[in-house]
Design a protein around this motif. Structure first.
Motif, short mmCIF file in Angstrom:
data_model
loop_
_atom_site.label_atom_id
_atom_site.label_comp_id
_atom_site.label_asym_id
_atom_site.label_seq_id
_atom_site.Cartn_x
_atom_site.Cartn_y
_atom_site.Cartn_z
N ARG B 427 -17.49 18.45 -9.92
CA ARG B 427 -16.11 18.06 -9.63
C ARG B 427 -15.16 19.24 -9.75
NH1 ARG B 427 -18.28 13.61 -11.11
NH2 ARG B 427 -17.58 11.61 -10.22
N ARG B 430 -15.60 21.87 -7.06
CA ARG B 430 -15.10 21.33 -5.78
C ARG B 430 -13.57 21.42 -5.76
NH1 ARG B 430 -17.07 21.14 -1.12
NH2 ARG B 430 -15.00 21.53 -0.29
N ARG B 431 -12.96 20.99 -6.87
CA ARG B 431 -11.51 20.97 -6.92
C ARG B 431 -10.94 22.39 -6.81
NH1 ARG B 431 -9.17 17.10 -11.05
NH2 ARG B 431 -10.75 15.86 -10.03
N ARG B 434 -10.88 23.73 -3.34
CA ARG B 434 -10.03 22.98 -2.40
C ARG B 434 -10.76 22.77 -1.08
NH1 ARG B 434 -5.87 26.40 -4.48
NH2 ARG B 434 -4.97 25.39 -6.31
N GLY B 459 -19.26 17.80 -4.52
CA GLY B 459 -18.26 17.13 -5.33
C GLY B 459 -18.83 16.10 -6.29
#
Lengths: 235, 475, 251
Positions: B427, B430-431, B434, B459
């Motif tokens: 997570r 992935r964040r 972007r 993700g």
């Protein structure tokens, strides 16, 4: 020095030896040395005589040697004189005191200077016999001794080798067999020097580009004689 | 030579920045690889010969003490002398003593990695003798005051322009107007210069590719013929060889020799393979008057009861380095000692110590190409792993590596936490990425992101998605 | 119907679940029932290659216990499959209880494409993929497990796909597990050479069977601004490539 010998051998024995004694290891070694068994050999060399000779010629040529076939030893004098003339080389050869070459009628080419003995830097061309030719890689087996000074193989720019066709064997092992069978007054069959020669000298040390004539001969010319007195080689 | 293996990362960085070196490495290694492949493909028995070569060496190593004793007896029977040397200093002393007894001033040398190992040239020079390398590649690196960068092609890394520079600097009689652009001109110059040296020499030192127990013969393999002039012209011939070079018989030597040239240069056979037994005989018109074999152990016998014994099967063909992507990237000098490439990564820690050489077995992707081409089927990657294990056992790893591994191992033994961490990382990364799909920088991952982006995870983890789709997994 | 235990691998689990689903689809299409045992973590290769035999053995025993009930263990990675097939038996060789269990599991463990072709005899897939691809042979798959023709055979059956071989397909990409972060400059030279070989084919996509290599190659191509797409071979063979952007691609 002897301290080092014991240290090295003792260390090896400690690490390799068997707790119950080394009889089995000794037997294995003695057997192997007595039998000197052959390992697998390339099948390509195990062919009948005409193909074997053809393989020798092909492989020697691939290794940048030149091969000329002659009917008999008598033709050697002309072949040598003509080769030197065609290459614009001085008409002088240094030859091995080899009985095989004794039959060469050098006198038929009076312009050719022929001397015998080991080579020096002033000898541009040598003529020697060969103990054997090995077909699998087009290799010559040259054996040192009174009949074949080793310097003749390396110092002259051009090395001419007289090889009776009957001396062409299939493999390295066959050549060693011939040598083992050679009678030797001294008792040992092991010559001081055995030179396996495959083509002329070469180097790839400058940018891995192969160039001929590094330190030894720039040219290796084999006179393959069909019907020769093999007294020397069979010795 | 003085090892600099502990500086492998810096050595490697310097090598990687050298464009000229890169061009030489690309050209030379690809040629060697291609020619080896062709030679191996041409000989249907090649793989069977590899098996037999391995078996011959395994048999010999298991009986090495006995074969060495026989070899020594045969050398003595032929009128030669064997000098047993436990270490490099012993070998240096033995050689110097022989040279002094002969009243020697000039010593010619054939190519010998053992000579590099014991740094004999420095020792002879320090005692007023002049050692002259006669293998063209060795001669070039000697003039450049460098060690060889490859075990069969010492000047692997040197361009012909650099050779010309070295010759102009060293051969003071050389006409400055004479062109040296072509390899043929360089060879002619070296040949003429070295021919004089061969005749001047008082002692000739060669290495040995093999020793034969049954016959007491020493064997050298060259293409140039320099080894033969080195050992035939001077009055004294010294053979410098390590103890593991012995094989039982000429028949066994034949098998090994069928593998050697094909693996090394891709030749069917080298131009000159020379078997020597003792000094000049009574009726011989030429040849050396004295014949000495300096037998070096230098840590090899200590490998016999270790997991590194099989590296003693090595016949020094150089195929492992020609096929190694790491060697191909950094060249031989980066390894910092005599034996580079995968062979060095296994042998150097044994000979100069793991503390000095620990980078070498670590600098491998375990791609396995070295083992694939090794004619003696030496399991080089497995041995590099053994060195890593010893490194771990001796606490020689960097603290950050040790702590990182320990932390990872703690998680890997705890599935629930391991998965939770994976979910979190998926997570988070992935964040951070972007919509770009990759990360150009990540704290703590500089080793990765210095040259590469880090592709972002999708993700969510597979296990997470799988659990949503199904339940009740089991055999 | 063989009961297959899927060993997902750490990298697929974390970075590329699509590969896991692609493997499941290919196996199910070939008639297998697929389970993903809970409790699997890492095969232990990083520890093994770091010389940490104790840790590697612990993780090997865990994996063996978890997977030994299946007819086959399938791994979408030549590297992790090689760890179980080749290295578990040698790691546990001196352990009388675990050595036979390690050998049994090793014999039943397969890399995904090798399992489909060599064991199940799958000769073709039904997927479609329009474009030119090139295939990188990962070191462990190629040299430890002998996987070379198998993926090419299956790729040849993919409709619309053209395979363009790169120079030296089996040259290492420079990943090498922790090697790529311990010796980043050398690794960079290797992956740069690989990227150049890939680009020289003119293919629009590069495929391989190991996510480690793929992340490395994708990261290098991305840094170089290359438009070449990077995917695991299973994504293309399963037909799942259409549903997920390539590795490291913009979304």
């Amino acid at each position: 020095m002897s301290g080092s010998r014991e240290r090295i051998l003792g260390g090896l024995r400690r690490r390799l030896g068997q707790p119950g004694g080394d009889d089995a290891r000794r037997d294995a070694v003695e057997r192997r040395l007595a039998d000197h068994p052959r390992n697998p050999v390339p099948a390509r060399a195990l062919v009948p005589e005409p193909e074997r000779v053809a393989l020798f010629v092909a492989m020697a040529t691939e290794a940048a040697a030149t091969v000329e076939r002659l009917p008999d030893t008598a033709a050697v004098a002309d072949a040598v004189a003509d080769l030197l003339a065609s290459r614009n080389l001085p008409a002088a050869v240094r030859t091995a005191p080899d009985p095989l070459l004794a039959a060469v009628p050098w006198h038929t080419r009076p312009a050719l200077t022929v001397s015998r003995g080991p080579a020096g830097d002033d000898d541009p061309v040598s003529v020697t016999g060969a103990f054997a030719g090995i077909a699998e890689t087009g290799t010559l087996m040259l054996v040192s001794g009174p009949e074949h000074p080793t310097t003749l193989n390396f110092l002259p720019d051009t090395h001419i080798v007289v090889l009776p066709r009957r001396r062409i064997v299939a493999t390295y092992e066959d050549a060693w067999d011939l040598l083992r069978r050679r009678s030797d007054a001294g008792g040992s069959w092991i010559p001081r020097t055995v030179n396996l020669v495959t083509g002329p000298s070469r180097t790839g040390d400058i940018e891995q580009t192969i160039q001929l004539g590094a330190h030894g001969p720039r040219s290796l010319h084999i006179l393959l004689v069909e019907d020769a007195d093999t007294a020397s080689a069979a010795g | 030579m003085q090892p600099s293996s502990r500086h492998f990362p810096e050595n490697a960085r310097r090598a990687l920045a050298d464009d000229r070196l890169r061009a030489m490495l690309d050209k030379s290694a690809s040629g060697f690889r291609l020619r080896r492949r062709m030679a191996a493909d041409r000989l249907p028995e090649f793989e069977a010969l590899r098996d037999r070569g391995r078996d011959i060496k395994d048999h010999t190593l298991a009986h090495l003490d006995l074969y060495l004793e026989r070899f020594e007896a045969q050398v003595r029977a032929a009128g030669g002398t064997v000098h047993w040397c436990a270490d490099a200093a012993g070998a240096r002393d033995a050689i110097l003593a022989i040279c002094r007894a002969a009243g020697a001033k000039t010593v010619t040398k054939g190519k010998s990695m053992i000579a590099e190992e014991i740094a004999i040239n420095d020792h002879l020079e320090a005692h007023g003798l002049v050692p002259v390398e006669t293998d063209l590649g060795e001669y070039i690196v000697q003039l450049r005051k460098e060690p060889p960068s490859h075990i069969i092609a010492p000047a692997f890394h040197v361009s012909k322009e650099q050779v010309a520079e070295s010759f102009r600097a060293a051969h003071t009689a050389l006409d400055p107007a004479r062109p040296l652009d072509e390899p043929s001109a360089l060879l002619a110059e070296a040949r003429a210069m070295l021919r004089r040296r061969f005749h001047e020499a008082d002692v000739g030192i060669t290495g040995a590719n093999l020793l034969i127990a049954e016959t007491g013969q020493t064997v050298i393999v060259t293409n140039e013929g320099n080894g033969d002039l080195t050992q035939t012209l001077p009055p004294v011939h010294i053979v410098l060889a390590s103890i593991e070079k012995v094989v039982p018989t000429p028949e066994d030597a034949a098998t090994v020799l069928r593998l050697l040239a094909r693996s090394a240069t891709g030749q069917e056979f080298s131009a000159y393979t020379t078997f020597s037994a003792g000094p000049r005989r009574a009726a011989d018109p030429d040849g050396p008057r004295a014949f000495h074999v300096v037998l070096l152990d230098n840590g090899r016998s200590a490998l016999m009861d270790t997991e590194f014994r099989e590296v003693l099967r090595c016949i020094r063909c150089g195929a492992c380095m020609n096929h190694c992507p790491v060697y191909g990237a950094v060249g031989g000098h980066a390894y910092g000692w005599v034996y580079p490439g995968p062979l060095g990564a296994v042998l150097d820690p044994a000979l100069i110590g793991l503390a000095e050489a620990k980078h070498l077995p670590n600098a491998s992707t375990f791609c396995g190409r070295c083992e694939e081409v090794c004619p003696m089927r030496i399991p080089l990657p497995a041995m590099m792993r053994h060195w890593r294990r010893r490194e771990a056992e001796q606490g020689l790893q960097p603290a950050v590596t040790r702590r990182g591994l320990a932390l990872w191992a703690w998680f890997a033994r705890r599935p629930a936490l391991y998965h939770a961490a994976a979910r979190l990382a998926a997570r988070l990364l992935r964040r951070l990425a972007r919509r770009s799909g990759t990360l150009a920088m990540l704290p703590g991952a500089g080793g990765w992101t210095r040259h590469r982006d880090l592709p972002a995870p999708e993700g969510r983890t597979f296990r997470e998605l799988w659990a949503e789709r199904r339940t009740g997994d089991g055999p | 119907m063989p009961a297959v235990g899927l060993f997902v691998t750490c990298l697929v689990d974390l970075f590329r679940p699509t590969v896991g689903f692609a493997a499941v689809r290919l196996l199910e299409d070939a008639g297998c029932t697929v389970a993903v045992p809970d409790g699997q973590t890492c095969c232990g290769q990083p520890a093994h290659n770091a010389g940490e035999r104790g840790t590697a053995r612990d993780l090997a025993r865990r994996t063996i216990a978890l997977f030994e009930g299946f007819d086959a263990v399938v791994v979408p990675s030549g590297s992790c499959a090689g760890m179980i097939r080749v290295h578990y038996p040698e790691l546990l060789a001196d352990d009388p209880e675990w050595a036979p269990r390690a050998r049994r599991l090793a014999a039943r463990t397969h890399e995904l494409v090798s399992y489909l072709t060599d064991v199940l005899g799958v000769a073709a897939v039904t997927a479609r993929h329009d474009g030119a691809v090139t295939y990188h042979d990962s070191c462990s798959g190629l040299r430890e497990l002998g996987i070379r023709e198998q993926p090419r055979r299956l790729l040849a059956s993919v409709a619309g796909l053209e395979l363009r071989e790169m120079a030296d397909t089996g040259a290492c990409c420079g990943f090498g597990g922790t090697f790529c972060v311990k010796y980043p400059d050398i690794s960079d030279r290797m992956v740069a050479d690989k990227a150049a070989a890939i680009a020289a084919t003119g293919a629009d996509t590069v495929l391989a069977g190991d996510l480690g290599c793929l992340l490395n190659i994708a990261g290098k191509l991305s840094r170089d601004g290359s438009p070449i797409a990077v995917r695991h071979v299973a994504e293309v063979l399963s037909g799942l490539a259409g549903g997920t952007p390539p590795i490291g691609a913009r979304t």
